[in-house]
Design a protein around this motif. Sequence first.
Motif, PDB file in Angstrom:
ATOM      1  N   GLU A   6      24.509 -16.509   6.786  1.00 44.82           N
ATOM      2  CA  GLU A   6      25.387 -17.468   7.423  1.00 44.82           C
ATOM      3  C   GLU A   6      24.681 -18.101   8.614  1.00 44.82           C
ATOM      4  O   GLU A   6      24.005 -17.427   9.380  1.00 44.82           O
ATOM      5  N   THR A   7      24.838 -19.404   8.732  1.00 40.58           N
ATOM      6  CA  THR A   7      24.241 -20.114   9.852  1.00 40.58           C
ATOM      7  C   THR A   7      25.006 -21.401  10.093  1.00 40.58           C
ATOM      8  O   THR A   7      25.838 -21.792   9.274  1.00 40.58           O
ATOM      9  N   GLN A   8      24.745 -22.038  11.228  1.00 43.66           N
ATOM     10  CA  GLN A   8      25.349 -23.335  11.505  1.00 43.66           C
ATOM     11  C   GLN A   8      24.398 -24.400  10.972  1.00 43.66           C
ATOM     12  O   GLN A   8      23.430 -24.774  11.615  1.00 43.66           O
ATOM     13  N   TYR A  94      25.436 -32.624   9.920  1.00 49.65           N
ATOM     14  CA  TYR A  94      26.628 -31.804  10.152  1.00 49.65           C
ATOM     15  C   TYR A  94      27.640 -32.566  11.003  1.00 49.65           C
ATOM     16  O   TYR A  94      28.833 -32.601  10.681  1.00 49.65           O
ATOM     17  N   SER A 167      31.074 -21.326   9.224  1.00 53.03           N
ATOM     18  CA  SER A 167      29.624 -21.268   9.028  1.00 53.03           C
ATOM     19  C   SER A 167      29.316 -21.610   7.580  1.00 53.03           C
ATOM     20  O   SER A 167      30.098 -21.304   6.675  1.00 53.03           O
ATOM     21  N   CYS A 169      26.125 -21.968   4.381  1.00 53.43           N
ATOM     22  CA  CYS A 169      24.834 -21.485   3.923  1.00 53.43           C
ATOM     23  C   CYS A 169      23.767 -22.568   4.107  1.00 53.43           C
ATOM     24  O   CYS A 169      24.081 -23.753   4.118  1.00 53.43           O
ATOM     25  N   THR A 170      22.535 -22.163   4.217  1.00 54.40           N
ATOM     26  CA  THR A 170      21.449 -23.124   4.412  1.00 54.40           C
ATOM     27  C   THR A 170      21.181 -23.899   3.128  1.00 54.40           C
ATOM     28  O   THR A 170      21.421 -23.404   2.025  1.00 54.40           O
ATOM     29  N   ALA A 188      32.298 -23.089   2.600  1.00 56.26           N
ATOM     30  CA  ALA A 188      31.963 -22.284   3.772  1.00 56.26           C
ATOM     31  C   ALA A 188      31.657 -20.846   3.383  1.00 56.26           C
ATOM     32  O   ALA A 188      32.225 -20.298   2.440  1.00 56.26           O
ATOM     33  N   SER A 190      31.828 -18.352   5.777  1.00 54.22           N
ATOM     34  CA  SER A 190      32.656 -17.494   6.612  1.00 54.22           C
ATOM     35  C   SER A 190      34.096 -17.477   6.109  1.00 54.22           C
ATOM     36  O   SER A 190      34.451 -18.162   5.146  1.00 54.22           O
TER      37      SER A 190
END
Length: 310
Positions: A6-8, A94, A167, A169-170, A188, A190
């Motif tokens: 998980e990432t922003q 984003y 959050s 995924c890449t 998402a 999260s």
Amino acid sequence: MEPGNETQISKFHLLGLSEDPELQPLVFGLFLCMYLITVLGNLLIILAVSSDSHLHTPMYFLLANLSSVDICFTSTTIPKMLWNIQTQSNVISYAGCITQIYFIILFAGSEIFLLSVMAYDRFVAICHPLHYTVIMNPQLCGLLVLVSWIMSILNSLLHSLMMLRLSFCTHFQVSHLFCELIQMIQLACSDTFLNNLVMYFALVLLCGGPFAGILYSYSKILSAIFRISSAQGKYKAFSTCASHLSVVSLFYCTLLGVYLSAAAPQIPQSGTVVSVMYTVVTPMLNPFIYTLRNKDIKRALKGIIGVPVM
């Protein structure tokens, strides 16, 4: 998903209707034509209403506002999509995605509220014709439009802020033409329980509520029409509502299709097609629906383009 995955994320890839390079010019030309028709058609309605004093009535004031919303609605998604096709890049940042979600919800909400206000206007005109000018005065019309915008702004702001807590995924790919709330929540990594709860609660309250008001207005309208003795009188009364009823049916059916298609992830393109219907096709058809059988609008348009009005 593992917590480490998980990432922003900083950007998304919008896959659109087709990844086939040979189809891209066709898709570009189709959506460019639809966008130009939408903008031109709705601009003509705004120009006709503003230039003809006979159209300075509550019904046409609301119609001009609806046309403004339709222009903004399509401008939120189509120009970006055309730019992506032209530059052969399907990337959206984003921040750009969150911004797009905000404006899509804003203008969709505004359209929903305006359609309900227009139904109330027809209810007053048919059921209380002698008090129409007193009830639907300029102050009330302006207040109803203002409240519609305020409710839409608050709703879109809420959903946009809720999106910031998620959050992703890449290297994420979105099987869609643009960033749409329900699609992005599904992507998402999260927990999305709270987002789904707020989304469906808002859907029932802010979409179902106005729709219930529209149904109530038309139940009273139909009851009043059936009490009219002459067939000509019934036809004239119903013809004033037919255009609005067509637009309401088209918009709500396609909007409902978006949420139903989200329940069928095994058909990835179904949501995209339905979304195109309510974000592009419906705003494009609205000017035709409202003008084809409307003598007042036709007369105003003829005056604008210089055709003698008989």
